[in-house]
Design a protein around this motif. Structure first.
Motif, PDB file in Angstrom:
ATOM      1  N   LYS A  50      11.619   2.779 -12.992  1.00 50.27           N
ATOM      2  CA  LYS A  50      11.305   1.354 -12.816  1.00 50.27           C
ATOM      3  C   LYS A  50      11.994   0.764 -11.581  1.00 50.27           C
ATOM      4  O   LYS A  50      11.424  -0.072 -10.898  1.00 50.27           O
ATOM      5  N   LYS A  51      13.209   1.208 -11.276  1.00 52.92           N
ATOM      6  CA  LYS A  51      13.931   0.711 -10.104  1.00 52.92           C
ATOM      7  C   LYS A  51      13.193   1.121  -8.826  1.00 52.92           C
ATOM      8  O   LYS A  51      13.051   0.332  -7.896  1.00 52.92           O
ATOM      9  N   PHE A  52      12.713   2.361  -8.807  1.00 51.92           N
ATOM     10  CA  PHE A  52      11.961   2.852  -7.654  1.00 51.92           C
ATOM     11  C   PHE A  52      10.646   2.084  -7.511  1.00 51.92           C
ATOM     12  O   PHE A  52      10.292   1.645  -6.419  1.00 51.92           O
ATOM     13  N   ALA A  53       9.925   1.917  -8.625  1.00 52.01           N
ATOM     14  CA  ALA A  53       8.651   1.179  -8.592  1.00 52.01           C
ATOM     15  C   ALA A  53       8.866  -0.254  -8.111  1.00 52.01           C
ATOM     16  O   ALA A  53       8.075  -0.783  -7.329  1.00 52.01           O
ATOM     17  N   ALA A  54       9.957  -0.887  -8.550  1.00 50.63           N
ATOM     18  CA  ALA A  54      10.255  -2.255  -8.101  1.00 50.63           C
ATOM     19  C   ALA A  54      10.599  -2.270  -6.614  1.00 50.63           C
ATOM     20  O   ALA A  54      10.244  -3.211  -5.890  1.00 50.63           O
ATOM     21  N   GLY A  55      11.264  -1.211  -6.123  1.00 55.24           N
ATOM     22  CA  GLY A  55      11.625  -1.123  -4.714  1.00 55.24           C
ATOM     23  C   GLY A  55      10.423  -1.027  -3.784  1.00 55.24           C
ATOM     24  O   GLY A  55      10.519  -1.377  -2.609  1.00 55.24           O
ATOM     25  N   LEU A  56       9.296  -0.564  -4.305  1.00 60.95           N
ATOM     26  CA  LEU A  56       8.079  -0.472  -3.485  1.00 60.95           C
ATOM     27  C   LEU A  56       7.624  -1.849  -3.000  1.00 60.95           C
ATOM     28  O   LEU A  56       6.958  -1.955  -1.976  1.00 60.95           O
ATOM     29  N   ARG A  57       7.985  -2.888  -3.707  1.00 64.27           N
ATOM     30  CA  ARG A  57       7.580  -4.249  -3.343  1.00 64.27           C
ATOM     31  C   ARG A  57       8.395  -4.818  -2.184  1.00 64.27           C
ATOM     32  O   ARG A  57       7.917  -5.708  -1.489  1.00 64.27           O
ATOM     33  N   THR A  58       9.620  -4.319  -2.003  1.00 61.32           N
ATOM     34  CA  THR A  58      10.510  -4.942  -1.024  1.00 61.32           C
ATOM     35  C   THR A  58      10.899  -4.046   0.148  1.00 61.32           C
ATOM     36  O   THR A  58      11.376  -4.538   1.159  1.00 61.32           O
ATOM     37  N   ALA A  59      10.718  -2.748   0.035  1.00 61.29           N
ATOM     38  CA  ALA A  59      11.107  -1.828   1.116  1.00 61.29           C
ATOM     39  C   ALA A  59      10.120  -1.909   2.277  1.00 61.29           C
ATOM     40  O   ALA A  59       8.981  -2.360   2.121  1.00 61.29           O
ATOM     41  N   ASN A  60      10.575  -1.464   3.434  1.00 61.61           N
ATOM     42  CA  ASN A  60       9.714  -1.446   4.617  1.00 61.61           C
ATOM     43  C   ASN A  60       8.760  -0.258   4.620  1.00 61.61           C
ATOM     44  O   ASN A  60       7.655  -0.351   5.143  1.00 61.61           O
ATOM     45  N   ALA A  61       9.224   0.876   4.051  1.00 62.67           N
ATOM     46  CA  ALA A  61       8.400   2.079   4.068  1.00 62.67           C
ATOM     47  C   ALA A  61       8.844   3.034   2.976  1.00 62.67           C
ATOM     48  O   ALA A  61       9.997   3.020   2.547  1.00 62.67           O
ATOM     49  N   LEU A  62       7.914   3.853   2.544  1.00 58.46           N
ATOM     50  CA  LEU A  62       8.172   4.963   1.637  1.00 58.46           C
ATOM     51  C   LEU A  62       8.027   6.229   2.470  1.00 58.46           C
ATOM     52  O   LEU A  62       7.014   6.415   3.152  1.00 58.46           O
ATOM     53  N   ASN A  63       9.057   7.087   2.433  1.00 60.70           N
ATOM     54  CA  ASN A  63       8.990   8.372   3.140  1.00 60.70           C
ATOM     55  C   ASN A  63       8.939   9.484   2.110  1.00 60.70           C
ATOM     56  O   ASN A  63       9.828   9.592   1.265  1.00 60.70           O
ATOM     57  N   VAL A  64       7.885  10.284   2.191  1.00 62.34           N
ATOM     58  CA  VAL A  64       7.733  11.446   1.326  1.00 62.34           C
ATOM     59  C   VAL A  64       8.028  12.657   2.209  1.00 62.34           C
ATOM     60  O   VAL A  64       7.242  13.007   3.085  1.00 62.34           O
TER      61      VAL A  64
END
Length: 193
Positions: A135-149
Motif C-alpha cells: 500500500k505504501k508503494f501504491a500510494a507513492g505512485l501518486r506523488t513520485a516523479n518516476a517509477l524505475n523498473v
C-alpha cells in the motif's frame, strides 16, 4: 463474325453485374472482419478518455464491469499500464519489440523515489506484469516523479507526471462501475471510465 449493338450491350450489362457483385462481396467481407472478432471474443467493450499523458479506460465483458486501467507510452514503444480491479492494482509493461518466455518469472528492482524493493514479474510473449500489493508503494505512485523498473538488461523509466489525478480517477472509475451494478441489477451500467 459481326459484332452487333445488342451483343455489345449484353457484354456491358454482364460486366456491370459482375462489378456490382464483387463490390457487394467485398463489403460483406469487410463487415465480417470488423464484427466477427468482437463476437468471438465475448464482446469486450471499453470506453476511454485522457488525463494529461494518461489514458483511462473502463472495460466491460458481456455488459459486466471487468476493470479500469490507466496507461501511457514511454521510451522505446513500451506501454506502462496500471490495472485496477476490485481485487487490487497490477502493473503491466508491454512492448511489441520484446520476445519473452511465457510463464517465466523475471527478477526486477522497483525504484520509486526513496522506496525500493526486489520483485519478480510474470512474462507473456511481449509483456510482463506484477501485482502491487504494498500500500505504501501504491500510494507513492501518486506523488513520485518516476517509477524505475530495473531489469537485467535495461531500466524502464515510467514518468509519473499527472499521476495523482490519474490514480484518483482510476479509483473513481472502479467505484462508479462496481456501484452501478450493485445499485440496480435491472439496468445496464453506464459504461464510463
Amino acid at each position: 463474325m459481326a459484332v452487333t449493338k445488342n451483343y455489345v450491350a449484353r457484354n456491358y450489362r454482364a460486366r456491370d453485374i459482375i462489378i456490382e457483385s464483387m463490390g457487394l462481396i467485398a463489403g460483406i467481407l469487410v463487415a465480417a472482419f470488423v464484427w466477427l472478432p468482437a463476437v468471438a471474443l465475448g464482446a469486450e467493450e471499453s470506453k476511454s478518455e485522457n488525463i494529461g499523458p494518461w489514458e483511462i479506460e473502463a472495460t466491460f465483458k458481456a455488459d459486466k464491469f471487468d476493470r479500469c486501467s490507466i496507461n501511457r507510452t514511454v521510451k522505446d514503444d513500451i506501454v506502462a499500464t496500471f490495472v485496477r480491479t476490485s481485487d487490487g492494482l497490477t502493473l503491466e509493461l508491454e512492448s511489441p519489440n520484446w520476445k519473452l518466455e511465457r510463464g517465466k518469472q523475471y527478477p526486477v528492482k522497483m525504484n520509486l523515489g526513496p522506496l525500493s524493493f526486489d520483485a519478480e514479474v510474470a512474462a507473456e510473449p511481449n509483456s510482463v506484469s506484477m501485482d502491487l500489493k504494498d500500500k505504501k508503494f501504491a500510494a507513492g505512485l501518486r506523488t513520485a516523479n518516476a517509477l524505475n523498473v530495473v531489469a537485467a538488461g535495461a531500466t524502464i523509466r515510467v514518468p509519473l507526471d499527472k499521476s495523482t489525478v490519474a490514480f484518483d480517477r482510476l479509483e473513481k472509475c472502479v467505484e462508479k462501475n462496481n456501484r452501478a451494478v450493485e445499485t440496480n441489477p435491472f439496468v445496464a451500467p453506464a459504461h464510463q471510465p
